[in-house]
Scaffold this motif. Structure first.
Motif, PDB file in Angstrom:
ATOM      1  N   LEU A 154       0.830  -1.200   0.000  1.00  0.00           N
ATOM      2  CA  LEU A 154       0.000   0.000   0.000  1.00  0.00           C
ATOM      3  C   LEU A 154       0.864   1.248   0.000  1.00  0.00           C
ATOM      4  CD1 LEU A 154      -2.660  -1.006   2.694  1.00  0.00           C
ATOM      5  CD2 LEU A 154      -2.896  -1.103   0.206  1.00  0.00           C
ATOM      6  N   PRO A 155       0.393   2.327  -0.619  1.00  0.00           N
ATOM      7  CA  PRO A 155       1.148   3.587  -0.593  1.00  0.00           C
ATOM      8  C   PRO A 155       1.179   4.177   0.810  1.00  0.00           C
ATOM      9  CG  PRO A 155      -1.016   3.922  -1.570  1.00  0.00           C
ATOM     10  CD  PRO A 155      -0.854   2.438  -1.398  1.00  0.00           C
ATOM     11  N   LYS A 182      -9.414   8.939  -3.346  1.00  0.00           N
ATOM     12  CA  LYS A 182      -8.247   9.171  -4.194  1.00  0.00           C
ATOM     13  C   LYS A 182      -8.145  10.614  -4.656  1.00  0.00           C
ATOM     14  CE  LYS A 182      -7.424   4.545  -6.109  1.00  0.00           C
ATOM     15  NZ  LYS A 182      -7.327   3.753  -7.360  1.00  0.00           N
ATOM     16  N   TYR A 215      -4.362   3.422   2.594  1.00  0.00           N
ATOM     17  CA  TYR A 215      -2.982   3.880   2.743  1.00  0.00           C
ATOM     18  C   TYR A 215      -2.388   3.274   4.001  1.00  0.00           C
ATOM     19  CZ  TYR A 215      -3.979   7.396  -0.831  1.00  0.00           C
ATOM     20  OH  TYR A 215      -4.326   8.037  -2.014  1.00  0.00           O
ATOM     21  N   ARG A 216      -1.073   3.231   4.017  1.00  0.00           N
ATOM     22  CA  ARG A 216      -0.340   2.714   5.174  1.00  0.00           C
ATOM     23  C   ARG A 216       0.294   3.882   5.913  1.00  0.00           C
ATOM     24  NH1 ARG A 216       5.131   1.268   5.329  1.00  0.00           N
ATOM     25  NH2 ARG A 216       5.165   1.446   3.046  1.00  0.00           N
ATOM     26  N   VAL A 257       1.069   7.084   3.576  1.00  0.00           N
ATOM     27  CA  VAL A 257       0.347   8.341   3.714  1.00  0.00           C
ATOM     28  C   VAL A 257       1.323   9.504   3.582  1.00  0.00           C
ATOM     29  CG1 VAL A 257      -1.010   9.794   5.267  1.00  0.00           C
ATOM     30  CG2 VAL A 257      -1.423   7.333   5.182  1.00  0.00           C
ATOM     31  N   GLN A 312      -8.982   4.495  -1.514  1.00  0.00           N
ATOM     32  CA  GLN A 312      -7.672   3.867  -1.482  1.00  0.00           C
ATOM     33  C   GLN A 312      -7.269   3.649  -0.031  1.00  0.00           C
ATOM     34  OE1 GLN A 312      -5.180   2.940  -4.006  1.00  0.00           O
ATOM     35  NE2 GLN A 312      -4.421   1.989  -2.126  1.00  0.00           N
TER      36      GLN A 312
END
Length: 331
Positions: free
Chosen positions: A8-9, A187, A175-176, A11, A173
């Motif tokens: 995951l993207p 998003k 996020y991590r 933050v 989405q």
């Protein structure tokens, strides 16, 4: 379905990062309070339903019926906040949230935005109920019975649930964060800005109405108190004065919290003070918990009838035959 949280993207931070110590302290205190508040709110709601089922006149008024429906919205708001935001943020149950992926994100964001509108409508209707009790004291009971009360309850729910559908028009989405927790977001930043703009305008309208309603309510209470001094109700003047003060304090607390949420939304939406999103959500979640969890304490403090009913049902007080009236009900 996502199986690896590291895919995951991360933050992205805008502005000065939030101090981890402050965040930990705020969230620890917040969670500790909610661990007591949530069961207490359910406790109060149960006895309001019990009084309604038993047909106790003092606790079967439209005001208390609206308080019961408000309680369901508040409790759901608290559960949604922790199950959808706080727990995944702390890394609790990560595998379950990753498995649900977009379904979890959409569900949480939908109820998060919808419940905010529902809460604002609840406060507005309770204010309207109090104002109508003063302006039309003889017709108040008829105005809030049967079909009209059902319409009022529908207004508590439907506007928020319908407006929340707008959240499904944008992709979400997961996020991590830096603690390997999950953060659900939209998003599109433009879509987020539009939502905050609409929310700010809506909250501003509600707050203006609340201020005007409660100010007019206080004015009418003072006017009524002065008008009865030469009538057959002179003996009840002290009781009315007590009701006035308690009702005003109860209303002022709710309005103040609503105003705080509005100020916070305006600060973030207008980019004042370079308010980062993580700091906004920290304070917003804390104020939201206060907003959703303060009602049981206000009911316990300001309603003598409710406390008396609970004491009687728990066997802590004997039931008297002499009727008494609730301090939050203006007749």
């Amino acid at each position: 379905m996502i199986t690896d949280i590291y895919s995951l993207p991360l933050v992205t931070q805008v502005g000065e990062p939030l101090d981890e110590t402050v965040e930990r302290v705020v969230e620890t205190v917040q969670f500790s309070v909610i661990c007591f508040t949530l069961p207490f709110y359910m406790f109060i709601t149960y006895f309001m339903l019990d009084a309604l089922q038993r047909g106790i006149d003092e606790l079967s008024t439209p005001f208390f019926r609206l308080c019961i429906t408000t309680a369901f919205i508040d409790i759901w708001t608290l559960l949604n906040n922790y199950l959808g935001a706080m727990f995944p943020k702390w890394g609790w149950g990560t595998k379950v949230y990753l498995f649900m992926d977009g379904y979890y994100a959409h569900t949480y964001l939908y109820f998060a935005w919808a419940s905010g509108i529902c809460q604002a409508m609840c406060v507005s209707l309770l204010a309207t109920n109090r104002v109508s009790a003063i302006i039309f004291p003889q017709r108040h009971s008829r105005m809030w019975t049967s079909t009209r009360l059902q319409v009022a309850i529908a207004i508590q729910f439907l506007p928020g649930l319908i407006a929340g559908l707008a959240t499904f028009f944008n992709e979400t989405q997961l996020y991590r964060n830096t603690k390997n927790g999950l953060v659900p977001r939209f998003k599109s930043e433009i879509f987020i800005a539009v939502l905050f703009g609409i929310a700010g305008a809506f909250l501003a309208t509600v707050c203006i109405y609340l201020i005007m309603a409660y100010c007019y309510l206080l004015f009418m209470l003072r006017k009524s108190s002065n008008a009865i001094k030469n009538t057959q109700f002179a003996k009840s003047r002290a009781v009315i004065k007590k009701k006035e003060v308690k009702l005003f304090i109860m209303s002022s607390i709710t309005v103040t919290i609503q105003m705080s949420i509005l100020v916070l939304v305006i600060i973030y939406a207008t980019s004042l003070l370079n308010f980062p999103l993580d700091k906004f959500y920290l304070f917003y979640n804390a104020i939201s918990d206060l907003y959703a969890g303060i009602n049981p304490y206000l009911l316990w403090i300001f309603s003598d009838s409710l406390r008396k009913h609970i004491y009687i049902r728990l066997g802590l007080k004997k039931k008297r035959k002499v009727p008494s009236s609730s301090v939050v009900t203006v007749n």
